[in-house]
Design an enzyme around this catalytic site. Sequence first.
Site, PDB file in Angstrom:
ATOM      1  CG  HIS A  94      -1.910 -45.965 133.459  1.00 31.86           C
ATOM      2  ND1 HIS A  94      -3.063 -45.252 133.272  1.00 31.86           N
ATOM      3  CD2 HIS A  94      -1.032 -45.098 134.021  1.00 31.86           C
ATOM      4  CE1 HIS A  94      -2.902 -44.011 133.689  1.00 31.86           C
ATOM      5  NE2 HIS A  94      -1.675 -43.898 134.157  1.00 31.86           N
ATOM      6  CD  GLU A 138       1.606 -45.045 136.705  1.00 32.73           C
ATOM      7  OE1 GLU A 138       1.689 -43.847 136.993  1.00 32.73           O
ATOM      8  OE2 GLU A 138       0.515 -45.684 136.729  1.00 32.73           O
ATOM      9  CG  ASP A 152      -0.533 -42.495 140.190  1.00 39.58           C
ATOM     10  OD1 ASP A 152       0.293 -41.897 139.493  1.00 39.58           O
ATOM     11  OD2 ASP A 152      -1.529 -43.075 139.715  1.00 39.58           O
ATOM     12  CG  HIS A 169      -3.763 -39.851 139.288  1.00 33.49           C
ATOM     13  ND1 HIS A 169      -4.538 -38.728 139.021  1.00 33.49           N
ATOM     14  CD2 HIS A 169      -2.740 -39.809 138.408  1.00 33.49           C
ATOM     15  CE1 HIS A 169      -4.001 -38.055 138.032  1.00 33.49           C
ATOM     16  NE2 HIS A 169      -2.910 -38.676 137.633  1.00 33.49           N
ATOM     17  CD  GLU A 207       2.854 -39.943 138.030  1.00 36.88           C
ATOM     18  OE1 GLU A 207       2.556 -38.725 138.095  1.00 36.88           O
ATOM     19  OE2 GLU A 207       2.270 -40.760 137.317  1.00 36.88           O
TER      20      GLU A 207
END
Length: 252
Positions: A15, A42, A44, A57, A117
Amino acid sequence: MTDLAPWPYPRWIAHRGAGKLAPENTLSAFRLGARHGYRMFECDAKLSRDGVLFLMHDTDLQRTTNARGTGGDRTMGELAQLDAGSWHSRAYAGEPLPTLEALVRWCLANHLCLNVEIKPTPGQEAATGRAVGELLGALWPQDAVPPLLSSFQPASLAGARDTAPRLPRALLADRLADAAGDVDLCTALKLGCIAMVLNHALWNTPLVAKMHGAGLRCASYTVNDERAARHLIALGTDSIITDRVDLFAPGD
């Protein structure tokens, strides 16, 4: 029953690079996650004022940099001057805020997988999706495991689909629109998604069966304890996003 879409990704996904062990969404975090053996990450992505995709994020800069205000209101030149590491610890003081392109090139050089993401500044949903699709479609080789593009925002996934239809997509959800998950499933199928990525507490046996039966893979965020991870594996879900790169061995 629909055949399940191919799923070339590992079970474990780090993450924001390395979870909480390093400042999230920085290249130092991704390097640390790789040192722990992780092969998929992952991140953002959002758009700067001058149209450059950068890693962050939050909409506001305050939590993870030494600045305040909306990140998307600044140019990439301005964003690149911020300290994105001191909030975490002194060891990372001065860590720069990277572009998505820099992370993509690092992943490709090291043969790593990526889940982007799409995390748009409010009002930039479609534009951010289109920009992510354009960048990844241009940079990612067709013979490599493709990046997975995910978002809570259907408009962002539609934008990514329009500019990079070959890249796989996943719908994120923190809660289901209806108890049975039918509304979210319908949205995912309309967007041509290959997966649902849900708050891990939402998964149960009937829901996994429904998604798999519709041809969608099942992934979870953010799983940080062993009991929850064992439960998700027993349910037959496909991938787990975790902060605990120090706890879970990615080969498990």
